[in-house]
Design a protein around this motif. Structure first.
Motif, PDB file in Angstrom:
ATOM      1  N   THR A 158       1.820  59.717  42.803  1.00 55.02           N
ATOM      2  CA  THR A 158       2.975  59.690  41.715  1.00 55.02           C
ATOM      3  C   THR A 158       3.259  58.311  41.291  1.00 55.02           C
ATOM      4  O   THR A 158       2.960  57.109  42.130  1.00 55.02           O
ATOM      5  CB  THR A 158       4.289  60.487  42.171  1.00 55.02           C
ATOM      6  OG1 THR A 158       4.633  59.672  43.552  1.00 55.02           O
ATOM      7  CG2 THR A 158       3.658  62.013  42.736  1.00 55.02           C
ATOM      8  N   GLN A 176       6.166  56.894  41.421  1.00 50.50           N
ATOM      9  CA  GLN A 176       7.267  56.976  42.556  1.00 50.50           C
ATOM     10  C   GLN A 176       6.622  56.220  43.790  1.00 50.50           C
ATOM     11  O   GLN A 176       6.923  55.143  44.314  1.00 50.50           O
ATOM     12  CB  GLN A 176       8.415  57.780  43.010  1.00 50.50           C
ATOM     13  CG  GLN A 176       9.431  57.568  43.935  1.00 50.50           C
ATOM     14  CD  GLN A 176      10.004  58.657  44.261  1.00 50.50           C
ATOM     15  OE1 GLN A 176      10.128  59.552  43.502  1.00 50.50           O
ATOM     16  NE2 GLN A 176      11.350  58.463  45.153  1.00 50.50           N
ATOM     17  N   GLU A 177       5.479  57.098  44.145  1.00 49.69           N
ATOM     18  CA  GLU A 177       4.792  56.488  45.320  1.00 49.69           C
ATOM     19  C   GLU A 177       4.119  55.170  44.954  1.00 49.69           C
ATOM     20  O   GLU A 177       3.884  54.512  45.922  1.00 49.69           O
ATOM     21  CB  GLU A 177       3.829  57.694  45.664  1.00 49.69           C
ATOM     22  CG  GLU A 177       4.465  58.937  46.187  1.00 49.69           C
ATOM     23  CD  GLU A 177       3.658  60.097  46.374  1.00 49.69           C
ATOM     24  OE1 GLU A 177       4.006  60.948  47.155  1.00 49.69           O
ATOM     25  OE2 GLU A 177       2.604  59.996  45.704  1.00 49.69           O
TER      26      GLU A 177
END
Length: 303
Positions: A217, A219-220
């Motif tokens: 993702t 965010q990751e």
């Protein structure tokens, strides 16, 4: 994650250079100490996927670091002069960095970093076994204390609270760094920056062949950029630059900041409190290491 050299008596630079080097090595220890905390922000089931992205961003950072510092020609010369010794050190760093990520899936951050604290003493023992280098009595005492401390920490695995696989991977990390230390000492003329870069490339390629997928993702991705480029790559760049300017005992002593800070960050931010035997064993390891390095630093100053 952090590595230390065996104690030697180097030709010391001026005090200002030593202060600069000490600040860089201490900075590397502080940067590395956030590794476990950053890993806990990731919810990626496949550890190989984390190894791939972290190693990739670390490799890109280290390559940019060499190009800015040494220029294109200088960077090429560094790789040409690396030789088999640099390749061996790169393999050791690849093993250690990969094992670090995989170990966090099985055991606590405290176990991993506290077992790594014995790297200088493991390296001293390996040097004695392989090259019959003389080891002082106080070093033998410290080695015995570290072995005892690690045994207490690992004993918690037998109770089922911590995985034996995690402890085994943590011990593998320590031996990989110790082996890199021995090679570095035997080939002191080899610059370690390209070797470290090679290690991140090897880890990245290995992870690419083992990972079940690479999808992450947004965010990751942000966490992995920080995890790879800043935590891993910047930490390595700071250490290999600063460690050349100060006595090896002082570099190792400053490196223990990672061991002290890493479990603290995880406990405060993620509430991962280590078990009683881990704390007791870790205290023994740290006490032995600090006493040992303190004596070596005192001896180097006298010399």
């Amino acid at each position: 994650m952090s590595a230390s050299s065996l104690p030697v008596t180097p030709t010391l630079p001026d005090s200002r250079g030593q202060g600069y080097g000490a600040a860089l090595v201490l900075g590397s220890a502080v940067v590395w100490s956030f590794g476990g905390t950053l890993a806990r922000f990731l919810h990626i089931e496949d550890g190989w996927t984390v190894v791939f992205w972290r190693s990739l961003f670390a490799a890109l950072f280290l390559l940019a670091f060499m190009l800015v510092r040494d220029g294109p020609r200088g960077t090429v010369q560094l790789f040409k002069g690396m030789g088999l010794a640099g390749v061996a050190v790169g393999v050791c760093f690849a093993t250690a960095s990969t094992s670090f990520i995989l170990a966090l899936a099985y055991t606590t951050v405290a176990n991993v970093v506290l077992i790594q604290a014995g790297v200088p003493l493991i390296a001293a023992l390996m040097a004695w076994l392989l090259f019959r280098e003389r080891i002082a009595i106080h070093t033998w005492l410290a080695i015995a204390a570290v072995i005892g401390g690690v045994a207490i920490m690992v004993s918690e695995s037998l109770g089922g609270s911590v995985s034996m696989m995690g402890d085994a991977l943590a011990i593998l990390i320590a031996f990989a760094f110790a082996t890199a230390t021995i090679i570095t000492r035997r080939f002191a003329h080899v610059r370690m920056t390209p070797a470290v870069f090679l290690g991140t490339v090897i880890a990245c390629a290995t992870a690419a062949s083992q990972a079940s997928g690479f999808a992450i993702t947004a965010q990751e991705l942000g966490v992995l950029i920080v995890f790879g480029a800043l935590n891993f790559g910047l930490g390595l760049a700071l250490f290999v630059t600063g460690a050349r300017l100060i006595p090896s005992a002082l570099a190792a002593l400053l490196g223990t900041a990672e061991t002290v800070l890493a479990p603290l960050w995880v406990a405060v931010i993620h509430g991962e409190v280590p078990g009683a035997r881990t704390v007791i064993g870790g205290f023994i390891v740290l006490a032995a290491l600090l006493c040992y390095l303190g004596v070596e630093l005192w001896r180097q100053r006298r010399a």
